[in-house]
Enzyme design. Structure first.
Site, PDB file in Angstrom:
ATOM      1  N   ASN A  19     -33.026  13.267   8.463  1.00  0.00           N
ATOM      2  CA  ASN A  19     -32.248  13.004   7.336  1.00  0.00           C
ATOM      3  C   ASN A  19     -32.623  11.299   7.146  1.00  0.00           C
ATOM      4  O   ASN A  19     -32.349  10.452   8.021  1.00  0.00           O
ATOM      5  CB  ASN A  19     -30.618  13.004   7.884  1.00  0.00           C
ATOM      6  CG  ASN A  19     -29.898  12.776   6.390  1.00  0.00           C
ATOM      7  OD1 ASN A  19     -30.312  12.046   5.382  1.00  0.00           O
ATOM      8  ND2 ASN A  19     -28.692  13.290   6.216  1.00  0.00           N
ATOM      9  N   GLU A  75     -27.845   9.252  -0.064  1.00  0.00           N
ATOM     10  CA  GLU A  75     -28.368  10.049   0.917  1.00  0.00           C
ATOM     11  C   GLU A  75     -28.852  11.374   0.360  1.00  0.00           C
ATOM     12  O   GLU A  75     -28.120  11.928  -0.760  1.00  0.00           O
ATOM     13  CB  GLU A  75     -27.210  10.435   1.787  1.00  0.00           C
ATOM     14  CG  GLU A  75     -27.367  11.432   3.015  1.00  0.00           C
ATOM     15  CD  GLU A  75     -26.354  11.918   3.956  1.00  0.00           C
ATOM     16  OE1 GLU A  75     -25.184  11.818   3.055  1.00  0.00           O
ATOM     17  OE2 GLU A  75     -26.363  11.927   4.980  1.00  0.00           O
ATOM     18  N   ASN A 132     -22.942  11.256   1.268  1.00  0.00           N
ATOM     19  CA  ASN A 132     -22.426  12.450   0.864  1.00  0.00           C
ATOM     20  C   ASN A 132     -21.085  12.717   1.633  1.00  0.00           C
ATOM     21  O   ASN A 132     -21.125  13.311   2.790  1.00  0.00           O
ATOM     22  CB  ASN A 132     -23.393  13.455   0.861  1.00  0.00           C
ATOM     23  CG  ASN A 132     -24.463  13.654   0.142  1.00  0.00           C
ATOM     24  OD1 ASN A 132     -24.562  14.533  -0.830  1.00  0.00           O
ATOM     25  ND2 ASN A 132     -25.448  12.772   0.410  1.00  0.00           N
ATOM     26  N   GLU A 152     -25.177  19.197   9.790  1.00  0.00           N
ATOM     27  CA  GLU A 152     -26.195  18.401  10.045  1.00  0.00           C
ATOM     28  C   GLU A 152     -27.014  18.406  11.390  1.00  0.00           C
ATOM     29  O   GLU A 152     -28.043  18.476  11.388  1.00  0.00           O
ATOM     30  CB  GLU A 152     -25.897  17.082   9.795  1.00  0.00           C
ATOM     31  CG  GLU A 152     -25.712  16.708   8.414  1.00  0.00           C
ATOM     32  CD  GLU A 152     -25.566  15.224   7.930  1.00  0.00           C
ATOM     33  OE1 GLU A 152     -26.330  14.466   7.939  1.00  0.00           O
ATOM     34  OE2 GLU A 152     -24.374  14.744   7.453  1.00  0.00           O
TER      35      GLU A 152
HETATM   36  N1  CDV Z   1     -22.776  13.022   5.032  1.00  0.00           N
HETATM   37  C1  CDV Z   1     -22.240  12.580   6.205  1.00  0.00           C
HETATM   38  O1  CDV Z   1     -22.515  12.005   6.975  1.00  0.00           O
HETATM   39  N2  CDV Z   1     -20.895  12.963   5.967  1.00  0.00           N
HETATM   40  C2  CDV Z   1     -20.055  12.185   6.658  1.00  0.00           C
HETATM   41  C3  CDV Z   1     -18.714  13.632   6.838  1.00  0.00           C
HETATM   42  C4  CDV Z   1     -18.893  14.707   7.363  1.00  0.00           C
HETATM   43  C5  CDV Z   1     -17.738  12.993   7.503  1.00  0.00           C
HETATM   44  C6  CDV Z   1     -19.359  11.012   6.450  1.00  0.00           C
HETATM   45  O2  CDV Z   1     -19.362  10.350   7.692  1.00  0.00           O
HETATM   46  O3  CDV Z   1     -19.149  10.798   5.283  1.00  0.00           O
END
Ligand code: CDV
Length: 311
Positions: free
Chosen positions: A106, A46, A193, A142
């Site tokens: 995204n 991502e 991430n 986000e």
């Molecule tokens: N980038 C993400 O979507 N991260 C989320 C964190 C914030 C919980 C995930 O589900 O890994």
């Protein structure tokens, strides 16, 4: 047997100061390695081209437009598409997309083995919050920087099979896999991430996070009889740690390969798409066993509705 030799191309941390073109060089090195190992598909994480910028608050959202791509491929990413085509490798990568209308998503894309984009997905489950939250140890914004995806969960004919994409937090939601499962998906590919600490529950550290990561991927794979390929951006970005955990799950729900460490690295796995047949024709033969007359609330409501109290 319909084999896909997939390379899960984990990226180590990307600091704010690192240029796109330097990141692309790192991605090219992984692609060359994948070519040597005979991969036909390489999956990157991502937001593969930049640091994980949604951890920072910008009062003026436009300040962060520098992290977004107006074109894919663009001037800095075109070498990746060209090299992939030379190697005959399909690629999938995540990036921040700015549309000609000025919308922000995204996003991830999938190419064919000639470097042409054949599929696009825009992240649907956006975690975090819109405004700066002083109660949190870390921000996750986000919802501030992206719109929820508007393309659904499409599945694409690719690699002599059926491939779908999702992105990071989507992997924790059973609906993600099932909507793709209902299109016969045979391989779900995704990047993530994931901060190693939950900013709202200090007790939830790295081990617990990895446990929930594996649990979600394994359940999604098993319950839909599909391969799942999950690729991390990992390590410490400007003082903020992201967990690793790049791994591949088979259609029975077993983790068949997992990459140790948090640096750039390639995890290579042969995935026979015909291995999805058994699950799809037996316990998860949807046509024979699903009971949609009882599933209404899944699409009719968002939050919890308590049952009426009995006297
Ligand atoms: N980038 C993400 O979507 N991260 C989320 C964190 C914030 C919980 C995930 O589900 O890994």
């Amino acid at each position: 047997m319909r084999n896909v030799r997939v390379g899960a191309a984990q990226l180590g941390p990307i600091q704010k100061a690192e240029s796109r073109s330097h990141v692309v060089k790192r991605m090219l090195a992984l692609l060359d390695d994948a070519a040597k190992q005979g991969c036909t598909l390489v999956v990157y994480p991502e937001l593969a081209l930049t640091t994980f910028f949604p951890r920072w608050y910008a009062e003026d959202r436009a300040e962060f437009d520098l992290y977004f791509e107006a074109d894919m491929p663009g001037p800095e990413t075109v070498p990746l598409f060209e090299r992939a085509a030379q190697h005959g490798i399909a690629i999938s990568l995540g990036y921040a997309e700015k549309t000609p209308e000025g919308q922000h998503f995204n996003t991830s894309i999938l190419t064919d083995r000639k470097g042409a984009i054949i599929g696009k997905y825009r992240k649907i489950h956006l975690p975090g919050h819109v405004e700066f939250d002083p109660e949190r140890t870390h921000q996750h914004l986000e919802k501030r920087y992206f719109l929820p995806g508007d393309l659904g969960f499409p599945v694409f004919h690719a690699q002599d099979g059926l491939i779908g994409m999702c992105i990071c937090n989507d992997r924790r939601w059973p609906e993600t896999y099932r909507v793709m499962g209902l299109q016969g998906v045979e391989m779900v590919i995704l990047g993530f991430n994931t901060p190693s600490v939950n900013s709202q529950r200090n007790s939830e550290g790295l081990e617990e996070r990895l446990f929930h990561h594996r649990l979600s991927l394994q359940a999604g794979a098993y319950q839909n009889a599909t391969w799942v390929v999950a690729v991390a951006k990992a390590g410490t970005e400007d003082g903020h740690h992201l967990m690793g955990g790049t791994l591949i799950v088979d259609p029975e729900g077993h983790i068949v390969a997992e990459l140790p460490g948090e640096a750039d690295g390639l995890l290579v796995q042969d995935c026979d798409l015909d291995a999805t047949r058994f699950g799809k024709e037996t316990i998860f033969d949807f046509k024979r066993h699903r009971r949609i007359e009882h599933y209404g609330p899944i699409t009719a409501q968002v939050g919890v509705v308590l049952p009426p109290k009995t006297a």
